[in-house]
Design an enzyme around this catalytic site. Structure first.
Site, PDB file in Angstrom:
ATOM      1  N   LYS A 198       0.848  -1.200   0.000  1.00 48.28           N
ATOM      2  CA  LYS A 198       0.000   0.000   0.000  1.00 48.28           C
ATOM      3  C   LYS A 198       0.883   1.248   0.000  1.00 48.28           C
ATOM      4  CE  LYS A 198      -3.753   2.230   2.543  1.00 48.28           C
ATOM      5  NZ  LYS A 198      -4.655   2.198   3.703  1.00 48.28           N
ATOM      6  N   GLU A 204      10.867  -4.680   4.058  1.00 50.72           N
ATOM      7  CA  GLU A 204      10.993  -6.099   3.701  1.00 50.72           C
ATOM      8  C   GLU A 204      10.556  -6.315   2.249  1.00 50.72           C
ATOM      9  OE1 GLU A 204       9.233  -4.853   6.266  1.00 50.72           O
ATOM     10  OE2 GLU A 204       9.168  -6.242   7.971  1.00 50.72           O
ATOM     11  N   GLY A 259      -4.617  -1.878   5.355  1.00 49.77           N
ATOM     12  CA  GLY A 259      -3.803  -2.982   4.851  1.00 49.77           C
ATOM     13  C   GLY A 259      -4.355  -4.344   5.219  1.00 49.77           C
ATOM     14  N   ARG A 260      -4.729  -4.527   6.505  1.00 47.50           N
ATOM     15  CA  ARG A 260      -5.166  -5.852   6.960  1.00 47.50           C
ATOM     16  C   ARG A 260      -6.601  -6.172   6.532  1.00 47.50           C
ATOM     17  NH1 ARG A 260      -3.798  -2.529  10.897  1.00 47.50           N
ATOM     18  NH2 ARG A 260      -5.407  -1.592  12.228  1.00 47.50           N
ATOM     19  N   GLU A 345      -3.502  -6.402  15.577  1.00 49.68           N
ATOM     20  CA  GLU A 345      -3.009  -5.123  15.028  1.00 49.68           C
ATOM     21  C   GLU A 345      -4.138  -4.084  15.044  1.00 49.68           C
ATOM     22  OE1 GLU A 345      -1.487  -4.119  10.699  1.00 49.68           O
ATOM     23  OE2 GLU A 345       0.220  -4.796  11.912  1.00 49.68           O
ATOM     24  N   HIS A 376      -2.338 -32.172  20.157  1.00 50.47           N
ATOM     25  CA  HIS A 376      -1.020 -32.764  20.472  1.00 50.47           C
ATOM     26  C   HIS A 376       0.002 -31.657  20.668  1.00 50.47           C
ATOM     27  CE1 HIS A 376      -2.686 -36.682  19.313  1.00 50.47           C
ATOM     28  NE2 HIS A 376      -3.347 -35.978  18.408  1.00 50.47           N
ATOM     29  N   LYS A 504      10.300  -0.226  13.187  1.00 50.94           N
ATOM     30  CA  LYS A 504      10.810   0.070  11.846  1.00 50.94           C
ATOM     31  C   LYS A 504      11.927   1.119  11.928  1.00 50.94           C
ATOM     32  CE  LYS A 504       6.393  -0.822   9.441  1.00 50.94           C
ATOM     33  NZ  LYS A 504       5.320  -0.274   8.580  1.00 50.94           N
TER      34      LYS A 504
HETATM   35  O1  F6P Z   1       2.190  -4.442   9.906  1.00 53.56           O
HETATM   36  C1  F6P Z   1       2.292  -3.084   9.656  1.00 53.56           C
HETATM   37  C2  F6P Z   1       1.764  -2.829   8.255  1.00 53.56           C
HETATM   38  O2  F6P Z   1       1.686  -1.456   8.050  1.00 53.56           O
HETATM   39  C3  F6P Z   1       0.418  -3.486   8.009  1.00 53.56           C
HETATM   40  O3  F6P Z   1      -0.655  -2.733   8.519  1.00 53.56           O
HETATM   41  C4  F6P Z   1       0.425  -3.633   6.524  1.00 53.56           C
HETATM   42  O4  F6P Z   1      -0.527  -4.566   6.066  1.00 53.56           O
HETATM   43  C5  F6P Z   1       1.872  -4.108   6.297  1.00 53.56           C
HETATM   44  O5  F6P Z   1       2.634  -3.381   7.268  1.00 53.56           O
HETATM   45  C6  F6P Z   1       2.395  -3.890   4.888  1.00 53.56           C
HETATM   46  O6  F6P Z   1       2.279  -2.541   4.533  1.00 53.56           O
HETATM   47  P1  F6P Z   1       2.344  -2.160   2.950  1.00 53.56           P
HETATM   48  O7  F6P Z   1       1.159  -2.802   2.307  1.00 53.56           O
HETATM   49  O8  F6P Z   1       2.282  -0.675   2.930  1.00 53.56           O
HETATM   50  O9  F6P Z   1       3.646  -2.693   2.414  1.00 53.56           O
END
Ligand code: F6P
Length: 538
Positions: A198, A204, A259-260, A345, A376, A504
Site C-alpha cells: 500500500k 521487507e 492494509g489488513r 493489530e 497434540h 521500523k
Molecule cells: O504491519 C504493519 C503494516 O503497516 C500493516 O498494517 C500492513 O498490512 C503491512 O505493514 C504492509 O504494509 P504495505 O502494504 O504498505 O507494504
C-alpha cells in the site's frame, strides 16, 4: 452497564456452563444462529440470559448501531489518520459503491476491478509473456502483513478451486533462506512478480522485490524486458513507477482501505490468479452477504455482534487473557495466523479515540492451529492449565477429500474438545473410573488429582456445510466485523497501527550501525548483540 457486567462476571466464575443446559432447556436453540452460510453455536459459553441482555444493553448505550452506520456511511472513523474505513464497499454491488463512494471513486473502483479481471484472464490464457516470449506459468506475490496474509490464506483454503496452469507463490518475510527457497523452484523466464504494498516503502517488501528483480536479470532478462515481468498493487503509484512497473500494470489502492482489510481490493490479485476471477467474486459475494446480515440483523440476532460481545465478555469482564482459534480444517490451517494481524493489530491498543487510557482489557492474545494437531500441542493446557482459554472452533461438516473416515474422525475430535472443555472430569469421576479398572486405593489417591479436569471452559463452534469461496468470504467478513464491534465497544481506533513504527525506525538505526556508523543511540544490550553480529560476520 460496565459495573453491572463486572458484577455479573464475578458471579459467573461460579456459574456452571454444563448445568445451565438443564436450567435452560432451549439453550442450544437460543444460543445458535445461521448467517451467510455459517452456523454459530455459542451455547457452551459462560453466559446467561442476563449476561446477554446486559451486553446488548451496553452495546445500545454505546450506540454500536450508530458506529456501524458511521463506518458503512464513509465517515472518517480512523480518526488518527483522518480516513474512512470502506474496505467492505469493495465487495458491495456497484449501486452501493456508487451511493457510498460517489461517481468518480466508484468509477475508479470499477475500472480497477475490470483491469484486474483482464490481467487474470490474460495470464490464464497465456497472453502475457516474459522476456523470451514464453507465457507466464508462475506468479510470485511480494508483500507482507495485510499485503500477504489475506490472499495467501484464502488461496490455501480454496485449493480445490485453484487453476492448475498458473502457480501462485508468496514472498513475505525478509529472510534470504526463504527467498532463495522460493526462487530456486522458479524459472525467471516464466515468472511474473506482483509487488503488493500500500505504501510501497515497506523495507521487507522492497528488499525482496529488488532481490527478485536481480534474480530475473541474472536469469537472462535484460533491463528493457524487465517491465514485462513486473506488476504492482499500491496506493503510491509513483513509487511503483520508479521501481520500474509500467503504469498499465499498476492496480491502485485507496487510503480508505486498511492494509489488513485489503484482500477485497487489488491486493486480492494473486488470489484471483490462483482461483480465477469468478471464484474471487464469489468470495466477495460471501463477504457481502455477511455485511448485509451485519448491517440489518438486530443486535441479539447479529453474528458479528454476538461474537464481538462474547469476546469482550471473556476478555474484559471474565479476564481471560487469550483466545484460541481452532480450525478443524487443513484448508483453514493458517486462518489463526491471519487473524492475529486482523485482531491484534486492530485492537492491541490501550488508548481510546480521544487519547484517554482505556480501563477495560482490550484485544486478547490470539493464537491457534489446525485440529487435531492442536490436541497434540497445547490443548493439555486448555484442559488442566491455570488460565481459562476461550476457544473458537471452526469445522466444515463435509470435506473436499475422498477420505470420508478421516473427516468423521476430524469432526468427532472437534466436537469432543468443546464437550471436554465444558464438562471436564471431577475428582469423584476420576476415582470411580480408576476403581472400576481395579486400581488400588493407594494408587488412586496418588494418581487421581493428576487426572482431574476442572472443565467449565467456554467455547463456541462455527460450522459450514463445506469450504467454498462464498463461505470463506463470509468467514473473513464475520471476523472483520467482530473485531470492529470490539474496537467500537472499547472506544478505540481499530484502523491505525502506530505501534509498528518504532520497530521500523530502530531497525533502520541498527542497519546503519551495522555499517560501522554511530551506535550510541542504542542500548548497551543491543550494542553488545550488534558487536557479536559484526564480529561473527568478519
Ligand atoms: O504491519 C504493519 C503494516 O503497516 C500493516 O498494517 C500492513 O498490512 C503491512 O505493514 C504492509 O504494509 P504495505 O502494504 O504498505 O507494504
Amino acid at each position: 452497564m460496565i459495573n453491572v457486567l463486572h458484577q455479573l462476571a464475578s458471579e459467573h466464575h461460579r456459574f456452571s456452563i454444563k448445568d445451565s443446559f438443564s436450567m435452560q432447556p432451549n439453550r442450544v436453540t437460543d444460543y445458535s444462529l445461521v448467517a451467510a452460510g455459517l452456523f454459530l453455536d455459542y451455547s457452551q459459553q459462560n453466559i446467561s440470559p442476563q449476561v446477554m441482555k446486559s451486553l446488548n444493553d451496553w452495546a445500545r448505550q454505546c450506540d454500536l448501531t450508530g458506529k456501524m452506520q458511521a463506518m458503512f456511511g464513509g465517515e472518517k472513523i480512523n480518526n488518527t489518520e483522518g480516513r474512512a474505513v470502506l474496505h467492505s464497499v469493495l465487495r458491495a454491488p456497484s449501486d452501493v459503491q456508487q451511493a457510498v463512494l460517489g461517481g468518480e471513486l466508484a468509477r475508479q473502483v470499477g475500472d480497477t476491478q475490470q483491469r484486474m479481471a483482464e490481467l487474470v484472464g490474460q495470464l490464464h490464457n497465456g497472453d502475457l509473456v516474459g522476456f523470451d516470449g514464453r507465457a507466464f506459468t508462475d506468479v510470485i506475490a511480494v508483500g507482507i502483513g495485510g499485503s500477504y496474509y489475506g490472499p495467501k490464506v484464502c488461496a490455501q483454503a480454496l485449493k480445490p478451486y485453484t487453476n492448475s496452469q498458473l502457480k501462485v507463490h508468496y514472498l513475505a518475510n525478509v529472510d534470504g533462506e526463504g527467498v532463495e527457497e522460493k526462487l530456486d523452484a522458479l524459472n525467471p523466464a516464466t515468472t511474473l512478480m506482483v509487488v503488493i504494498s500500500k505504501t510501497f516503502v515497506t523495507q521487507e517488501t522492497l528488499l525482496n522485490a529488488n532481490a527478485v528483480k536481480s534474480w530475473l536479470v541474472e536469469g537472462g532478462c535484460n533491463e528493457a524486458s524487465l517491465s514485462k515481468h513486473l506488476m504492482a498493487v499500491s496506493s503510491h503509484v509513483e513509487n511503483a513507477i520508479k521501481f520500474g512497473v509500467n503504469s498499465d500494470r499498476i492496480l491502485p489502492m485507496w487510503d480508505w482501505v486498511g492494509g489488513r482489510f485489503s484482500l477485497w481490493s487489488a491486493v486480492g490479485f494473486p488470489l484471483a490468479c490462483a482461483i480465477g476471477i469468478d471464484n474471487y467474486n464469489e468470495l466477495k459475494a460471501g463477504a457481502y452477504e455477511m455485511d448485509h446480515h451485519f448491517m440489518n440483523a438486530p443486535l441479539e440476532q447479529n453474528m458479528p455482534v454476538i461474537m464481538g460481545l462474547l469476546g469482550i465478555w471473556n476478555r474484559s469482564f471474565m479476564n481471560y487473557p487469550s483466545l484460541a482459534v481452532l480450525p478443524y480444517s487443513h484448508a483453514l490451517r493458517d486462518f489463526p495466523g491471519y487473524l492475529q494481524q486482523v485482531d491484534m493489530e486492530s485492537n492491541g491498543k490501550s488508548v481510546g479515540l480521544n487519547g484517554e487510557t482505556i480501563t477495560l482489557a482490550t484485544a486478547p492474545i490470539v493464537f491457534g492451529q489446525e485440529g487435531t494437531n492442536s490436541q497434540h500441542a497445547f490443548m493439555q493446557m486448555m484442559h488442566q492449565g491455570q488460565d481459562k482459554i476461550p476457544c473458537e472452533f471452526i469445522v466444515p461438516l463435509t470435506t473436499h477429500s475422498t477420505l470420508k473416515e478421516h473427516h468423521k474422525v476430524l469432526v468427532a475430535n472437534c466436537f469432543a474438545q468443546s464437550e471436554a472443555l465444558m464438562n471436564g472430569k471431577s475428582l469423584a469421576q476420576v476415582k470411580t473410573e480408576l476403581a472400576a479398572k481395579g486400581v488400588s486405593e493407594q494408587e488412586i489417591e496418588q494418581l487421581a488429582p493428576h487426572k482431574v479436569m476442572p472443565g467449565n471452559s467456554p467455547s463456541l463452534t462455527i460450522t459450514m456445510d463445506k469450504i467454498t469461496p462464498k463461505v470463506v468470504g463470509s468467514l473473513l467478513a464475520l471476523y472483520e466485523h467482530k473485531i470492529f464491534v470490539q474496537g467500537a465497544m472499547w472506544g478505540l481506533n481499530s484502523f491505525d497501527q502506530w505501534g509498528v513504527e518504532l520497530g521500523k525506525e530502530l531497525s533502520s538505526a541498527i542497519l546503519t550501525a551495522m555499517d560501522g556508523e554511530d551506535d550510541t543511540k542504542l542500548s548497551p544490550a543491543t550494542s553488545s548483540q550488534l558487536a557479536r553480529f559484526c564480529n561473527l560476520g568478519k
